[in-house]
Design an enzyme around this catalytic site. Structure first.
Site, PDB file in Angstrom:
ATOM      1  N   GLY A 240     -12.229  -8.612  -9.593  1.00  0.00           N
ATOM      2  CA  GLY A 240     -11.185  -9.628  -9.527  1.00  0.00           C
ATOM      3  C   GLY A 240     -10.748 -10.247 -10.831  1.00  0.00           C
ATOM      4  O   GLY A 240      -9.745 -10.961 -10.856  1.00  0.00           O
ATOM      5  N   GLU A 278     -18.004  -5.573  -9.606  1.00  0.00           N
ATOM      6  CA  GLU A 278     -17.133  -4.451  -9.228  1.00  0.00           C
ATOM      7  C   GLU A 278     -15.781  -4.571  -9.928  1.00  0.00           C
ATOM      8  O   GLU A 278     -14.751  -4.732  -9.278  1.00  0.00           O
ATOM      9  CB  GLU A 278     -16.896  -4.467  -7.715  1.00  0.00           C
ATOM     10  CG  GLU A 278     -18.130  -4.292  -6.868  1.00  0.00           C
ATOM     11  CD  GLU A 278     -17.822  -4.484  -5.368  1.00  0.00           C
ATOM     12  OE1 GLU A 278     -16.722  -4.945  -5.005  1.00  0.00           O
ATOM     13  OE2 GLU A 278     -18.705  -4.163  -4.559  1.00  0.00           O
ATOM     14  N   GLY A 280     -12.289  -3.760 -11.684  1.00  0.00           N
ATOM     15  CA  GLY A 280     -11.305  -2.676 -11.706  1.00  0.00           C
ATOM     16  C   GLY A 280     -10.300  -2.943 -12.813  1.00  0.00           C
ATOM     17  O   GLY A 280     -10.373  -2.415 -13.921  1.00  0.00           O
ATOM     18  N   ARG A 281      -9.397  -3.885 -12.531  1.00  0.00           N
ATOM     19  CA  ARG A 281      -8.288  -4.171 -13.441  1.00  0.00           C
ATOM     20  C   ARG A 281      -8.734  -4.559 -14.843  1.00  0.00           C
ATOM     21  O   ARG A 281      -8.144  -4.118 -15.822  1.00  0.00           O
ATOM     22  CB  ARG A 281      -7.469  -5.316 -12.833  1.00  0.00           C
ATOM     23  CG  ARG A 281      -6.238  -5.680 -13.609  1.00  0.00           C
ATOM     24  CD  ARG A 281      -5.573  -6.968 -13.090  1.00  0.00           C
ATOM     25  NE  ARG A 281      -5.661  -7.177 -11.679  1.00  0.00           N
ATOM     26  CZ  ARG A 281      -4.677  -6.939 -10.814  1.00  0.00           C
ATOM     27  NH1 ARG A 281      -3.525  -6.489 -11.232  1.00  0.00           N
ATOM     28  NH2 ARG A 281      -4.856  -7.189  -9.529  1.00  0.00           N
ATOM     29  N   CYS A 348      16.244   4.715  -4.413  1.00  0.00           N
ATOM     30  CA  CYS A 348      17.421   4.169  -3.727  1.00  0.00           C
ATOM     31  C   CYS A 348      17.104   2.881  -2.983  1.00  0.00           C
ATOM     32  O   CYS A 348      17.229   2.806  -1.754  1.00  0.00           O
ATOM     33  CB  CYS A 348      17.995   5.218  -2.787  1.00  0.00           C
ATOM     34  SG  CYS A 348      18.451   6.682  -3.703  1.00  0.00           S
ATOM     35  N   GLU A 349      16.625   1.906  -3.718  1.00  0.00           N
ATOM     36  CA  GLU A 349      16.346   0.576  -3.172  1.00  0.00           C
ATOM     37  C   GLU A 349      16.533  -0.415  -4.306  1.00  0.00           C
ATOM     38  O   GLU A 349      16.156  -0.130  -5.438  1.00  0.00           O
ATOM     39  CB  GLU A 349      14.871   0.454  -2.742  1.00  0.00           C
ATOM     40  CG  GLU A 349      14.474   1.353  -1.636  1.00  0.00           C
ATOM     41  CD  GLU A 349      13.191   0.886  -0.960  1.00  0.00           C
ATOM     42  OE1 GLU A 349      12.891  -0.327  -1.014  1.00  0.00           O
ATOM     43  OE2 GLU A 349      12.518   1.746  -0.388  1.00  0.00           O
TER      44      GLU A 349
HETATM   45  N1  LLP Z   1     -14.179  -4.799  -5.100  1.00  0.00           N
HETATM   46  C1  LLP Z   1     -13.497  -4.800  -3.945  1.00  0.00           C
HETATM   47  C2  LLP Z   1     -14.243  -4.856  -2.686  1.00  0.00           C
HETATM   48  C3  LLP Z   1     -12.098  -4.755  -3.963  1.00  0.00           C
HETATM   49  O1  LLP Z   1     -11.428  -4.766  -2.821  1.00  0.00           O
HETATM   50  C4  LLP Z   1     -11.410  -4.698  -5.202  1.00  0.00           C
HETATM   51  C5  LLP Z   1      -9.958  -4.655  -5.253  1.00  0.00           C
HETATM   52  C6  LLP Z   1     -12.173  -4.683  -6.378  1.00  0.00           C
HETATM   53  C7  LLP Z   1     -13.555  -4.729  -6.291  1.00  0.00           C
HETATM   54  C8  LLP Z   1     -11.560  -4.600  -7.740  1.00  0.00           C
HETATM   55  O2  LLP Z   1     -10.745  -5.688  -8.019  1.00  0.00           O
HETATM   56  P1  LLP Z   1     -10.153  -5.931  -9.483  1.00  0.00           P
HETATM   57  O3  LLP Z   1     -11.311  -6.175 -10.412  1.00  0.00           O
HETATM   58  O4  LLP Z   1      -9.367  -4.727  -9.864  1.00  0.00           O
HETATM   59  O5  LLP Z   1      -9.277  -7.130  -9.327  1.00  0.00           O
HETATM   60  N2  LLP Z   1      -3.095  -3.504  -5.941  1.00  0.00           N
HETATM   61  C9  LLP Z   1      -3.333  -4.860  -6.379  1.00  0.00           C
HETATM   62  C10 LLP Z   1      -4.802  -5.162  -6.504  1.00  0.00           C
HETATM   63  C11 LLP Z   1      -5.580  -4.903  -5.235  1.00  0.00           C
HETATM   64  C12 LLP Z   1      -7.053  -5.152  -5.369  1.00  0.00           C
HETATM   65  C13 LLP Z   1      -7.784  -4.641  -4.182  1.00  0.00           C
HETATM   66  N3  LLP Z   1      -9.192  -4.779  -4.229  1.00  0.00           N
HETATM   67  C14 LLP Z   1      -2.571  -5.100  -7.657  1.00  0.00           C
HETATM   68  O6  LLP Z   1      -1.935  -4.182  -8.178  1.00  0.00           O
HETATM   69  O7  LLP Z   1      -2.552  -6.221  -8.175  1.00  0.00           O
END
Ligand code: LLP
Length: 406
Positions: A240, A278, A280-281, A348-349
């Site tokens: 997150g 966990e 990601g971003r 096309c949107e």
């Molecule tokens: N752990 C779980 C259980 C998750 O559902 C997620 C992301 C993460 C870790 C990683 O989260 P991060 O560190 O990346 O924030 N598509 C959206 C973001 C969706 C996130 C979904 N879950 C966007 O482009 O902003």
């Protein structure tokens, strides 16, 4: 450092090399990922926790093979949400014991595979899922390690679509589920091994207060499991962490990582648990950009449009979350006038707008634009809508390039 302007052009810059992005501009659209930056960010998280943390990269953010290989090589694990993600991770060298599995809809096949391969833990999101895991393990005469995903009911400050720890969200289970969780765990004793608690309260969070609130609410729940005699081993604080979408300078991301480590470590110091994160971003988001070529400049009495060869099919975030990605010219023209454009794609949107009212140097057909911070939830959320081909993906590592095969 990662993406910076040097001599009026955007480059990737690290201590040991400078990579000219213009060398990739002849074939667009292309995502370019700076793998050294991903590595730097992993190390920053490890350091923020004094190496007392298990990093499980959220594969959904970007499942590029070379990124996953790097994750595995640095000894990190992954957080997955599908069989596809398990396969991608294992094919790239992540071992099953370094996989945690999240998600509200785990199928029988997904659970079987998790049990068969012996992944580290399944983050359980509902009572029925716990029952399903129990039945499957009984049938296979195997044991699964589980962690309960707790819904702490915190309202994190982010787009409503990516809040996940609020009571009205579909994720996890709140306090009221505890008596039934204990019952189901008892029922499947010997097959389901309760080892931890997990939370994940949302994405793109730059304020750490909701984490503190969520962890403080989770600790008593963790302790209740311990009191019931479960040998709790892991506390998973989820992902997150947000990135600075509004600036090319990413010092703030590193400060946030450090502060996050300090706060989480301190909150959990008396629990004698292994901390899991966990992310990601925060690992891949700012380490990727999307290069695109302007096809047409269209001036109407109302607006200037720069029409490019990428769009919502490659980067859905602006259309879906009204996300703002900085858009920069690859080559800055000295002394150029500035104009305001809507940067739009071929789909096309009218939702296919990558940047609205972008104030930028005067653009012309054939110019290359760089859509910044496209390394997370870019390619992984892309589609072939309108039967457009997907974008290329190129990794830059130590100054060398590797192109992904699609
Ligand atoms: N752990 C779980 C259980 C998750 O559902 C997620 C992301 C993460 C870790 C990683 O989260 P991060 O560190 O990346 O924030 N598509 C959206 C973001 C969706 C996130 C979904 N879950 C966007 O482009 O902003």
């Amino acid at each position: 450092m990662s993406f910076v302007f040097e001599n009026n052009q955007l480059v990737i810059k690290h201590e040991n090399y400078t990579f000219e992005l213009k060398s990739l501009a002849n074939k667009t659209p292309v995502f370019v990922y700076d793998l050294n930056e991903v590595e730097n960010r992993i190390r920053a998280i490890q350091e923020a926790f004094d190496h007392q943390v298990d990093i499980h990269y959220a594969v959904k953010a970007n499942y590029n093979d070379f990124i996953l290989k790097q994750i595995a090589q640095l000894g990190c694990g992954v957080d997955v949400v599908s069989l596809g993600e398990i396969d991608a991770a294992t094919l790239n060298g992540v071992s099953a014991k370094n996989i945690v599995f999240s998600g509200v809809a785990k199928s029988v096949a997904e659970i079987k595979k998790s049990v068969e391969t012996g992944i580290k833990q399944i983050n359980v999101e509902s009572l029925q899922e716990l029952e399903r895991i129990g039945e499957i393990c009984k049938g296979m005469n195997r044991v699964a390690n589980v962690s309960i995903r707790f819904n702490p009911d915190v309202d994190a400050d982010t787009h409503p679509y990516i809040k996940t720890g609020f009571r009205e969200n579909k994720f996890g289970m709140d306090q009221s589920f505890l008596p039934d969780i204990f019952k189901v765990l008892e029922k499947y004793k010997g097959f389901v091994k309760m080892i931890g608690l997990s939370i994940h309260i949302g994405s793109q969070l730059q304020d750490l207060k909701p984490y503190t609130e969520a962890i403080l609410k989770s600790i008593p729940v963790y302790k209740q499991f311990q009191e019931k005699g479960y040998e709790m081993k892991t506390f998973n604080v989820g992902g997150g962490l947000g990135i600075a979408y509004d600036s090319i300078n990413k010092q703030r991301d590193y400060l946030l990582i450090r502060e996050f480590g300090m706060i989480v470590k301190d909150l959990l110091k008396d629990l004698n648990t292994r901390i899991i994160v966990e992310p990601g971003r925060i690992l891949t988001g700012a380490a990727g950009i999307l290069l695109t070529e302007i096809q047409y400049i269209k001036q109407t009495p109302y607006k200037n449009f720069a029409i490019v060869n990428t769009g919502m099919h490659h980067l859905l975030r602006p259309a879906l979350y009204q996300a703002k990605h900085m858009i920069e010219p690859l080559i800055q023209k000295a002394g150029s006038n500035k104009e305001t454009y809507d940067i739009v794609g071929p789909i096309c949107e009218s939702a296919d707008t990558l940047g609205e009212q972008v104030y930028i140097q005067e653009l012309k057909q054939g110019d290359i634009l760089c859509i910044m911070d496209a390394g997370a939830y870019g390619y992984s959320m892309s589609s072939d809508y309108n039967l457009q081909p997907k974008a290329r993906e190129v990794i830059v590592y130590d100054g060398e390039t590797i192109e992904a095969k699609h």
